[in-house]
Design an enzyme around this catalytic site. Structure first.
Site, mmCIF file in Angstrom:
data_model
loop_
_atom_site.group_PDB
_atom_site.id
_atom_site.type_symbol
_atom_site.label_atom_id
_atom_site.label_comp_id
_atom_site.label_asym_id
_atom_site.label_seq_id
_atom_site.Cartn_x
_atom_site.Cartn_y
_atom_site.Cartn_z
ATOM 1 C CD GLU A 77 -2.781 1.009 2.600
ATOM 2 O OE1 GLU A 77 -3.158 -0.118 2.993
ATOM 3 O OE2 GLU A 77 -3.079 2.061 3.177
ATOM 4 C CG ASP B 224 -1.577 4.766 2.809
ATOM 5 O OD1 ASP B 224 -2.305 4.230 1.976
ATOM 6 O OD2 ASP B 224 -1.299 4.273 3.921
ATOM 7 C CD GLU C 173 -3.777 7.782 5.815
ATOM 8 O OE1 GLU C 173 -4.674 6.952 5.937
ATOM 9 O OE2 GLU C 173 -2.843 7.908 6.635
#
Ligand SMILES: *[C@@H]1O[C@H](CO)[C@@H](O)[C@H](O)[C@H]1NC(C)=O
Ligand SMILES: *[C@@H]1O[C@H](CO)[C@@H](O)[C@H](O)[C@H]1NC(C)=O
Ligand SMILES: *[C@@H]1O[C@H](CO)[C@@H](O)[C@H](O)[C@H]1NC(C)=O
Ligand SMILES: *[C@@H]1O[C@H](CO)[C@@H](O)[C@H](O)[C@H]1NC(C)=O
Length: 284
Positions: free
Chosen positions: A97, A99, A101
């Site tokens: 993953e 990310d 954010e």
């Protein structure tokens, strides 16, 4: 003459092979959570968080290496407690993953961008940055560029983070799992804003982040189709596999240094409270 023609042909071929997309939402994506909170407005997609729900979308396909970009305009005004996310992820407990954010804040206080890298189910590689612009005033382009050598997190083309492939010193690197592309807005007031001290003020709902200009220039990974898997393998003619893409250019490394010096507010590599032995990839 001949060599010019051959070069032109190669270029066209490479463009075709890299399956460049600049597409509207519905060709590549579908809602994955609370479709009634996702609103299309022209070419812009609005993701809404209210006291009933957040929402999210996912790509229909999975990708192995390439570049994905989207323009985002984040929740304006009081966004405390909210998180807007743009990320890639594979499925399952041993997932990979990458990310972005965006951690909201009370009116007038700055957003933070948290990035993370999970490999084979393990993350704990957070970095946090402030931005050099107001991300709620305009759309800005957020991109993930991923090849066999490194992963770049880019904002308006400026690298804010590079995660290098350090398999040579035993650090796992994401290279075997196709990842989907995701976007979402949700309530994270237990941790997101000022360490979780500031809660979401629901009287200011709905909280809306807008996404547009999706670009997926990546190798689509279809594990069930042998020749497609083959296409994502080393030796395919992809621009992100070329020698110039092994590392950053001099200009880009200067940009990265500038971002680290001026805008990085947290780096897991320097968090000795959390890791008494620094993670191996932090050793340089
Ligand atoms: C978006 O893509 C869909 C599916 O290909 C197509 O039907 C639709 O007309 C497109 N919309 C716009 C605004 O381009
Ligand atoms: C959620 O917000 C709506 C609209 O502001 C309000 O009418 C409703 O009472 C709220 N529900 C809860 C559970 O707070
Ligand atoms: C992923 O992690 C699992 C569980 O720790 C391990 O069994 C597996 O070998 C790992 N896979 C890779 C590719 O490192
Ligand atoms: C919110 O604002 C405070 C005060 O300026 C700052 O310390 C914090 O880093 C900002 N961002 C988040 C996500 O808490």
């Amino acid at each position: 003459m001949h060599s010019i023609n051959a070069n032109v042909l190669l270029l066209c071929l490479a463009t075709l092979l890299s399956r460049a997309f600049s597409a509207n939402f519905s060709e590549l994506f579908q809602p994955s959570w609370a479709p009634d909170h996702i609103m299309a407005q022209g070419d812009t997609l609005q993701l809404k968080l209210d006291n009933a729900s957040g929402c999210g979308f996912e790509s229909k396909g999975k990708y192995l290496f390439g570049r994905v970009s989207v323009q985002i305009k984040l929740v304006q005004g009081d966004s405390a407690g909210t998180v807007t996310a743009f990320y890639m992820s594979s499925d399952g407990p041993y997932h990979d993953e990458l990310d972005f954010e965006f951690l909201g804040n009370v009116s007038g206080e700055p957003y933070l961008v948290q990035t993370n890298v999970y490999v084979n189910g393990t993350g704990n590689r957070e970095q946090r940055h402030t931005l050099w612009f107001d991300p709620t005033a305009d759309f800005h382009t957020y991109s993930l560029l991923w090849n066999r050598h490194h992963i770049r997190f880019l904002i308006d083309g400026i690298p804010i983070r590079v995660f290098a492939n350090r398999e040579d010193i035993g650090v796992p690197y994401p290279k075997n799992q196709g990842m989907g592309i995701y976007g979402s807005v949700w309530n994270a007031d237990d941790w997101a804003t000022q360490g979780g001290r500031v809660k979401t003020d629901w009287t200011h709902a709905p909280f809306i982040s807008a996404f547009q200009s999706f670009e997926v220039d990546a190798c689509e990974y279809l594990p069930e189709t042998d020749d497609m898997v083959g296409k994502c393998r080393e030796g395919g003619d992809y621009w992100w596999d070329r020698p110039a893409m092994i590392g950053l250019s001099l200009h880009q490394s200067h940009q990265l240094k500038w971002v680290c010096r001026k805008h990085m507010v947290y780096d897991y590599c320097k968090d000795t409270m959390r890791f008494s032995d620094p993670p191996r990839e932090c050793l340089g």
